[in-house]
Design a protein around this motif. Structure first.
Motif, PDB file in Angstrom:
ATOM      1  N   UNK A   1      12.962   3.346   7.720  1.00 44.72           N
ATOM      2  CA  UNK A   1      12.684   4.419   6.764  1.00 44.72           C
ATOM      3  C   UNK A   1      11.185   4.511   6.524  1.00 44.72           C
ATOM      4  N   UNK A   2      10.622   5.675   6.795  1.00 44.70           N
ATOM      5  CA  UNK A   2       9.191   5.904   6.629  1.00 44.70           C
ATOM      6  C   UNK A   2       8.971   6.990   5.581  1.00 44.70           C
ATOM      7  N   UNK A   3       7.890   6.868   4.832  1.00 49.39           N
ATOM      8  CA  UNK A   3       7.636   7.743   3.687  1.00 49.39           C
ATOM      9  C   UNK A   3       6.802   8.947   4.123  1.00 49.39           C
ATOM     10  N   UNK A   4       7.319  10.143   3.836  1.00 52.68           N
ATOM     11  CA  UNK A   4       6.629  11.387   4.190  1.00 52.68           C
ATOM     12  C   UNK A   4       6.633  12.314   2.967  1.00 52.68           C
ATOM     13  N   UNK A   5       5.747  13.304   2.929  1.00 45.93           N
ATOM     14  CA  UNK A   5       5.825  14.296   1.853  1.00 45.93           C
ATOM     15  C   UNK A   5       7.115  15.113   1.975  1.00 45.93           C
ATOM     16  N   UNK A   6       7.551  15.688   0.885  1.00 46.55           N
ATOM     17  CA  UNK A   6       8.717  16.558   0.958  1.00 46.55           C
ATOM     18  C   UNK A   6       8.354  17.847   1.689  1.00 46.55           C
ATOM     19  N   UNK A   7       9.315  18.750   1.809  1.00 46.67           N
ATOM     20  CA  UNK A   7       9.085  19.976   2.607  1.00 46.67           C
ATOM     21  C   UNK A   7       7.962  20.827   2.027  1.00 46.67           C
ATOM     22  N   UNK A   8       7.898  20.913   0.701  1.00 47.58           N
ATOM     23  CA  UNK A   8       6.853  21.721   0.086  1.00 47.58           C
ATOM     24  C   UNK A   8       5.471  21.121   0.334  1.00 47.58           C
ATOM     25  N   UNK A   9       5.342  19.813   0.135  1.00 48.21           N
ATOM     26  CA  UNK A   9       4.062  19.168   0.407  1.00 48.21           C
ATOM     27  C   UNK A   9       3.653  19.326   1.856  1.00 48.21           C
ATOM     28  N   UNK A  10       4.627  19.189   2.760  1.00 44.51           N
ATOM     29  CA  UNK A  10       4.346  19.341   4.184  1.00 44.51           C
ATOM     30  C   UNK A  10       3.962  20.780   4.508  1.00 44.51           C
ATOM     31  N   UNK A  11       4.573  21.733   3.825  1.00 38.41           N
ATOM     32  CA  UNK A  11       4.222  23.145   4.016  1.00 38.41           C
ATOM     33  C   UNK A  11       2.748  23.371   3.685  1.00 38.41           C
TER      34      UNK A  11
ATOM     35  N   UNK B   1       9.718  11.715   0.363  1.00 38.68           N
ATOM     36  CA  UNK B   1      11.063  11.537   0.885  1.00 38.68           C
ATOM     37  C   UNK B   1      10.993  10.579   2.064  1.00 38.68           C
ATOM     38  N   UNK B   2      12.151  10.146   2.559  1.00 37.63           N
ATOM     39  CA  UNK B   2      12.200   9.180   3.655  1.00 37.63           C
ATOM     40  C   UNK B   2      12.710   9.842   4.929  1.00 37.63           C
ATOM     41  N   UNK B   3      12.129   9.449   6.053  1.00 37.84           N
ATOM     42  CA  UNK B   3      12.612   9.867   7.367  1.00 37.84           C
ATOM     43  C   UNK B   3      12.684   8.643   8.260  1.00 37.84           C
TER      44      UNK B   3
ATOM     45  N   UNK C   1       0.844  -1.195   0.000  1.00 35.75           N
ATOM     46  CA  UNK C   1       0.000   0.000   0.000  1.00 35.75           C
ATOM     47  C   UNK C   1       0.879   1.245   0.000  1.00 35.75           C
ATOM     48  N   UNK C   2       0.528   2.204  -0.836  1.00 38.02           N
ATOM     49  CA  UNK C   2       1.241   3.484  -0.858  1.00 38.02           C
ATOM     50  C   UNK C   2       0.552   4.446   0.119  1.00 38.02           C
ATOM     51  N   UNK C   3       1.332   4.982   1.046  1.00 37.48           N
ATOM     52  CA  UNK C   3       0.784   5.910   2.026  1.00 37.48           C
ATOM     53  C   UNK C   3       1.888   6.846   2.502  1.00 37.48           C
ATOM     54  N   UNK C   4       1.497   8.044   2.927  1.00 39.26           N
ATOM     55  CA  UNK C   4       2.426   9.066   3.376  1.00 39.26           C
ATOM     56  C   UNK C   4       2.087   9.453   4.812  1.00 39.26           C
ATOM     57  N   UNK C   5       3.096   9.554   5.657  1.00 39.18           N
ATOM     58  CA  UNK C   5       2.889  10.093   6.994  1.00 39.18           C
ATOM     59  C   UNK C   5       2.865  11.613   6.906  1.00 39.18           C
ATOM     60  N   UNK C   6       1.750  12.211   7.274  1.00 36.36           N
ATOM     61  CA  UNK C   6       1.609  13.665   7.162  1.00 36.36           C
ATOM     62  C   UNK C   6       1.565  14.284   8.557  1.00 36.36           C
ATOM     63  N   UNK C   7       1.927  15.564   8.614  1.00 40.16           N
ATOM     64  CA  UNK C   7       1.974  16.319   9.873  1.00 40.16           C
ATOM     65  C   UNK C   7       2.926  15.622  10.848  1.00 40.16           C
TER      66      UNK C   7
ATOM     67  N   UNK D   1       8.435  19.164  12.249  1.00 46.89           N
ATOM     68  CA  UNK D   1       9.582  19.729  12.968  1.00 46.89           C
ATOM     69  C   UNK D   1      10.874  19.430  12.218  1.00 46.89           C
ATOM     70  N   UNK D   2      11.001  18.207  11.725  1.00 49.46           N
ATOM     71  CA  UNK D   2      12.232  17.834  11.019  1.00 49.46           C
ATOM     72  C   UNK D   2      12.398  18.607   9.716  1.00 49.46           C
ATOM     73  N   UNK D   3      11.281  19.007   9.118  1.00 48.34           N
ATOM     74  CA  UNK D   3      11.343  19.850   7.915  1.00 48.34           C
ATOM     75  C   UNK D   3      11.586  21.321   8.261  1.00 48.34           C
TER      76      UNK D   3
END
Length: 320
Positions: free
Chosen positions: A151-161, A143-145, A45-51, A56-58
């Motif tokens: 390694x967990x999949x998250x949106x990049x800085x712009x998506x997170x913004x 991106x990965x964090x 399953x494709x999923x992104x951890x948001x917020x 903070x890391x971004x």
């Protein structure tokens, strides 16, 4: 606890013969990311951890401990992921009358041995492009964090913004931290490349209009949304942001409901059931006095918020 693959072992202490340590909230969030990523990977399953901690890391907000884990999933796999979470021993949080009538963009899951919730999002409010289109744009720049050595999949800085800005705009008068988080975003020093990137992604995800005040304050021109966005959805978003809380949600639910459903909404607004009250305000005691005081406090908040809700509805009705 984690097994040798980095997956949380849900067996009881009696099953394993070892004591179960009580997880702190911060630890639960960290381990929960790793456990969910393992679940995604096993199920394909494709999923992104948001917020959450990724913000903070971004460098988008000061550090704070999140109370839940938010996941934005490929819309086609939404039900599959929810079933997988339930199959792993989590249970879905019930919905209040208001929640059921306002529609759900997410489902929340609880576990007796985990102090944090899991919120699974089908789409993200304020991103008005088709959910599958929005997800693909966010996924393409993932991106990965590292969380708990996985390694967990998250949106990049712009998506997170964009996600944090939309989340902060939807904040209520009872949650002042949202205003603080939005103010922090507006103080960011952005490079010309970052400004263009924010503009491009806002257009592609259908959030140029919903984020117009934020983009304008940052001096970012987004132009028109690249995808077809329903003007009614834009008006509804702006109405929601201006009204902020309280009576507006009940008025909105009443407007959307059928004639038959409206009496139920009025009853729930005036005198919520004990079950609804416990879902909305879990800290309230179950005795009659505590519940009566909680209901009275709701009336006060609702009455105070009514003029602002009416002004917002009237103002945006003129935009039609």
């Amino acid at each position: 606890m984690l097994d040798g693959t980095g997956v949380v072992d849900d067996r009881s202490a009696e099953d394993t013969g070892s004591p179960v340590a009580e997880l702190s909230l911060a630890t639960a969030v960290e381990l929960g990311h790793a456990w969910l990523q393992a679940l995604f990977d096993r199920a394909g399953i494709r999923a992104l951890f948001i917020k959450g901690p990724a913000l903070h890391r971004h460098g988008l907000r000061p550090h704070r401990t999140s109370g839940d884990i938010d996941v934005l999933v490929d819309p086609a796999a939404f039900d599959e992921l929810c079933d997988a979470v339930i199959g792993a021993g989590w249970r879905e949080r019930g919905s209040t009358v208001l929640g059921r009538h306002m529609g759900k963009h997410s489902r929340t899951f609880l576990h007796d041995r985990w102090p944090c919730d899991i919120d699974v999002h089908r789409f993200y409010p304020g991103m008005l492009a088709l959910p599958e289109v929005t997800f693909e744009h966010l996924w393409s720049r993932r991106t990965l964090m590292d969380f708990a050595h996985r390694d967990c999949v998250v949106p990049d800085r712009t998506g997170s913004f964009l996600i944090l800005a939309l989340h902060s705009m939807r904040g209520t008068d009872r949650q002042p931290r949202h205003e603080e988080e939005l103010a922090n975003l507006l103080r960011l020093e952005l490079t010309p490349t970052e400004r263009q990137d924010i503009s491009d992604l806002a257009r592609l995800t259908g959030s140029a209009e919903t984020l117009a005040p934020v983009l304008s304050a940052l001096g970012i021109s987004a132009g028109d949304d690249a995808s077809a966005v329903d003007p009614a959805q834009v008006r509804a978003w702006r109405e929601r942001v201006d009204a902020r809380s309280g009576a507006y949600f009940w008025i909105s639910a009443f407007r959307r409901a059928s004639i038959r459903e409206r009496s139920q909404i009025v009853r729930a607004a005036v005198w919520p059931s004990a079950a609804d009250l416990r879902l909305a305000l879990p800290h309230v005691g179950t005795d009659l006095r505590s519940m009566t005081l909680a209901r009275a406090a709701r009336w006060g908040r609702g009455i105070r918020s009514l003029p602002r809700a009416v002004r917002a509805i009237r103002a945006h009705r003129r935009d039609r």
